[in-house]
Design an enzyme around this catalytic site. Sequence first.
Site, short mmCIF file in Angstrom:
data_model
loop_
_atom_site.label_atom_id
_atom_site.label_comp_id
_atom_site.label_asym_id
_atom_site.label_seq_id
_atom_site.Cartn_x
_atom_site.Cartn_y
_atom_site.Cartn_z
N HIS A 306 0.85 -1.18 0.00
CA HIS A 306 0.00 0.00 0.00
C HIS A 306 0.89 1.23 0.00
CE1 HIS A 306 -3.13 2.82 1.18
NE2 HIS A 306 -3.98 1.91 0.75
N ASP A 363 -7.97 -5.49 0.26
CA ASP A 363 -8.49 -6.31 -0.83
C ASP A 363 -8.07 -7.77 -0.77
OD1 ASP A 363 -9.91 -4.31 -2.05
OD2 ASP A 363 -8.11 -3.51 -2.98
#
Length: 427
Positions: A306, A363
């Site tokens: 991320h 996710d």
Amino acid sequence: MADKKATVTCPGETAVELDVLKGTLGQDVIDIRSLGSHGVFTFDPGFTSTASCESKITFIDGDEGILLHRGFPIDQLATHSSYLEVSYILLYGEKPTPQEFEEFKTTVTRHTMIHEQITRLFHGFRRDSHPMAVLCGVTGALAAFYHDSLDVNNPRHREIAAFRLLSKMPTVAAMCYKYSLGQPFVYPRNNLSYAGNFLHMMFSTPCEEYVVNPVLERAMDRILILHADHEQNASTSTVRTAGSSGANPFACIAAGIASLWGPAHGGANEACLKMLEEINRKEHIPEFLRRAKDKNDSFRLMGFGHRVYKNYDPRATVMRETCHEVLKELGMKDDLLEVAMELEHIALHDPYFIERKLYPNVDFYSGIILKAMGIPSSMFTVIFAMARTVGWIAHWNEMHDDGIKIARPRQLYTGYTRRDFTSNLDK
Ligand code: ACO
């Protein structure tokens, strides 16, 4: 007011003093707005060191794995709140009283139907279109149907646009699914919750009643909460940039949907599930890890890493728990979950991932939950978009409240210098 200063010495100039701004949380920010008048710009592709705006909505501490909406930690919201309450908090900044919440819920619930003519718009799309392409097109087209009350400088008009988007997105999202199946569209039901109504519009048919399973309803609500906002990510920044010209809010949200679609952003949950399916068996994990680490291979471990989190994504923790709850309720033993857990375990102990602080993101597990609910992977990003709509509107609204300045980045030009033109073509 800034009480600290930073000094930059621009070429051929004496030192320039810049204010260092302090937020309520997070890093200090050097205010570089005056640099342009000293003949230089800053260079930051991908905005890795640039705050593009001031905001009071969401705070992330990526090193500590903290995510707060209006100050409230995401795990507390996911456990003790509902998507509609979180939506209220994102939009208005404070928790609703019971009466405020009732009014809010009633308004959202009573505006879920969309203009009947929009159903015909769907029929212009091929049945095998990706639902994100349809969602993007139809959301943009809402601008053509709801063009009353759209003075973006009027706070009440902006509130009406917010209600319309929040109310109608589940209807449009479910219609994208029904259209792909060739099934009739299902109208919303006012007696159901936001998440329950979405499941109803997805799974019921005129020939069969769909009874909403409370565990799945709660799981869907949680997925929506966990995706509701995430400060200045690519799609939110896109909505702000589009909106900075004073553009129509439905068009701005369509721009956000387009940005979200990419596999490096919202498309990651679909890509992650595809990757887990490709891995298929635990024995294949080392080969995929080798590929993820190989700089000559474009393959990346989807659902990992991320831009901001350099620690476990706090949303992934809740998502992991929800994943187990859903599979237990459905009495399913999912081989992909086994692969996912093993992959997570191995990657978290691998020096490559440890050194780069690559952890599972939101996710990583959401695809497994959605798949278990019977939702096809092409709909995953649609559900993400539906959940994120409230965050996008909250930011779009905040930007207008703060007084908009059109977004107009500068560039470092590396093309040709001036040269004279003579055509190579015969005249
Ligand atoms: N698999 C393998 N290596 C990775 C991964 C990954 N998933 N993510 C980052 N890396 C490596 C990079 O190759 C780079 O290595 P290097 O320093 O040796 O060159 C290093 O980690 C830093 O990565 P960057 O690409 O510079 O990080 P950036 O902040 O630009 O990218 C991103 C973040 C796009 C999310 C990236 O981690 C990625 O592509 N992840 C997979 C896609 C994904 O899951 N996206 C969902 C994000 S969450 C969301 O949008 C809801």
